[in-house]
Design an enzyme around this catalytic site. Structure first.
Site, PDB file in Angstrom:
ATOM      1  N   HIS A  98      63.987  51.413  52.489  1.00  0.00           N
ATOM      2  CA  HIS A  98      64.833  51.195  53.670  1.00  0.00           C
ATOM      3  C   HIS A  98      65.535  49.857  53.576  1.00  0.00           C
ATOM      4  O   HIS A  98      66.736  49.737  53.868  1.00  0.00           O
ATOM      5  CB  HIS A  98      63.973  51.264  54.934  1.00  0.00           C
ATOM      6  CG  HIS A  98      64.751  51.427  56.206  1.00  0.00           C
ATOM      7  ND1 HIS A  98      65.189  50.350  56.945  1.00  0.00           N
ATOM      8  CD2 HIS A  98      65.184  52.532  56.862  1.00  0.00           C
ATOM      9  CE1 HIS A  98      65.835  50.794  58.016  1.00  0.00           C
ATOM     10  NE2 HIS A  98      65.856  52.110  57.986  1.00  0.00           N
ATOM     11  N   CYS A  99      64.815  48.820  53.141  1.00  0.00           N
ATOM     12  CA  CYS A  99      65.401  47.483  53.010  1.00  0.00           C
ATOM     13  C   CYS A  99      66.480  47.438  51.927  1.00  0.00           C
ATOM     14  O   CYS A  99      67.447  46.680  52.040  1.00  0.00           O
ATOM     15  CB  CYS A  99      64.319  46.461  52.661  1.00  0.00           C
ATOM     16  SG  CYS A  99      63.070  46.225  53.918  1.00  0.00           S
TER      17      CYS A  99
END
Length: 418
Positions: A409-410
């Site tokens: 996600h990052c």
């Protein structure tokens, strides 16, 4: 999105300004789980080789990464996305296109010269060197940094042996650029200009915001603006007009509240929930504690979910905001999302296993479409819990990428979802 890679042949501002740097296709992020169509990634480069034991803490890494292995893992990540039909846009391409403009070259040159450099003569030398480079070479230095030793060798001058040439930078590296979610996150059709809490990352936000503006994007705020910190990992577009903003060790309460007001005022969000996190390295952003895996389902860190505190944000008559504490965070979320109930999926195992996997971003997954996510392979208990809940998990090798405390996600900035 199609990026026009034609570069300006000169440094004349007029000729550069006539170049079409990008032709934007449709952009829109209205959820965290709709079919992912287009995403921005940054393949880590030589900037990771700049991390040594002496500076890893200041560069926000927990260990010294192995570049080649990190690149192989990131290439695997990209392949997973492309096999599933996701178009990948490289951050470097956006930056290089911006460097066909004279004003961008000048602004980024001044921005990039290390704050440790003193004296107008040295500033002038660095500026002269950078502005004569091609967009590709200048972009490489902006990301990877430039040591005094490299600068001297490139100019054919005698090194100054009074400084540690290998550690003294004239342009500081940006090893955290791989975590592109933090520097640029989208709500609906607007780029939210983030403000980093740490000085070592602030240039990233300015580069990204300016690059997107050059590409014709609409921005809510400039990454160059001063103000309370808001980082992209704390902004989740939950769906149905609802946006979640984390209040964390990286995003201040003032920053989260200000962003909530802007989103509500400009109609980019219909409702906003602030979620206060425990202030710890393992819970640095909201997406390290909870990410969406389906329209009604969140993957959560069982170690921390009970300590989350929610606040509903509303505009008052004066244009300010009013906060109301929420007793039942996930009940309120269900109401705002228009679903009967929000499912919470969390890892099983003993307390040691849960804490180890949370440290390795077990709750930080990227949804490609509803019910299909990309996750780190090392987080077996989180992944098992997802599969038992009916979620398809596509695993990504994670020996080196996890050293910077950031998961799939990052490392992704979606710009188009169905």
């Amino acid at each position: 999105m199609q990026i026009d890679k034609k570069m300006s042949t000169g440094r004349c501002g007029e000729s550069a300004a006539t170049e079409s740097v990008a032709r934007l296709g449709k952009i829109g992020i209205r959820s965290e789980v709709g079919q992912l169509r287009r995403v921005v990634l940054h393949r880590p480069g030589r900037e990771l080789d700049r991390i040594v034991p002496e500076n890893r803490d200041s560069q926000l890494f927990d260990d010294v990464p192995w570049l080649e292995a990190a690149q192989a893992e990131h290439d695997n990540f990209r392949s997973i996305l492309e096999i599933r039909g996701v178009e990948v846009v490289e951050l470097r391409d956006l930056m290089e296109n911006s460097l066909t403009y004279e004003d961008t070259i000048q602004a980024w040159t001044d921005l990039s010269i290390s704050s440790g450099i003193h004296g107008t003569r040295v500033h002038g030398q660095v500026r002269e060197y950078l502005t004569q480079l091609s967009p590709f070479d200048m972009c490489e230095i902006l990301l990877s940094g430039l040591t005094q030793e490299e600068f001297d060798l490139a100019r054919g001058t005698v090194p100054d042996h009074l400084v540690d040439l290998a550690q003294h930078y004239v342009v500081d590296p940006l090893p955290n650029a791989v975590f592109v979610r933090d520097s640029g996150t989208w709500v609906d059709t607007t780029l939210v200009g983030t403000r980093f809490a740490s000085g070592v990352r602030r240039r990233e936000a300015q580069y990204v915001s300016h690059a997107w503006q050059r590409a014709g994007a609409r921005t809510l705020r400039s990454g160059a603006e001063l103000g309370p910190a808001v980082e992209g990992g704390d902004v989740l577009v939950a769906g149905n007009g609802c946006v979640l903003i984390g209040v964390s060790c990286r995003t201040s309460a003032a920053g989260a509240t200000e962003l909530a007001r802007e989103l509500l005022t400009q109609g980019q969000a219909g409702s906003v929930l602030l979620i206060r996190l425990p202030e710890a390295r393992s819970t640095m952003h909201l997406d390290t504690v909870m990410t969406m895996v389906d329209w009604d389902t969140f993957l959560v860190s069982g170690e921390h979910v009970a300590s989350l505190a929610g606040f509903r944000v509303r505009l008052d008559r004066a244009g300010g905001v009013a906060l109301t504490a929420v007793d039942d965070l996930f009940g309120e979320l269900a109401c705002l999302l228009g679903v009967p109930v929000v499912r919470q999926v969390s890892a099983a195992g003993d307390v040691f296993t849960r804490r180890r996997e949370q440290w390795a971003d077990g709750a930080n997954v990227l949804a490609i479409r509803p019910g299909v996510v990309v996750a780190y392979d090392r987080n077996r208990f989180f992944n098992d819990a997802l599969e038992k809940a009916g979620i398809e998990v596509l695993t990504l090798p994670s020996g080196e990428l996890a050293r910077g405390r950031g998961g799939p996600h990052c490392m992704s900035c979606p710009v188009l979802r169905d």
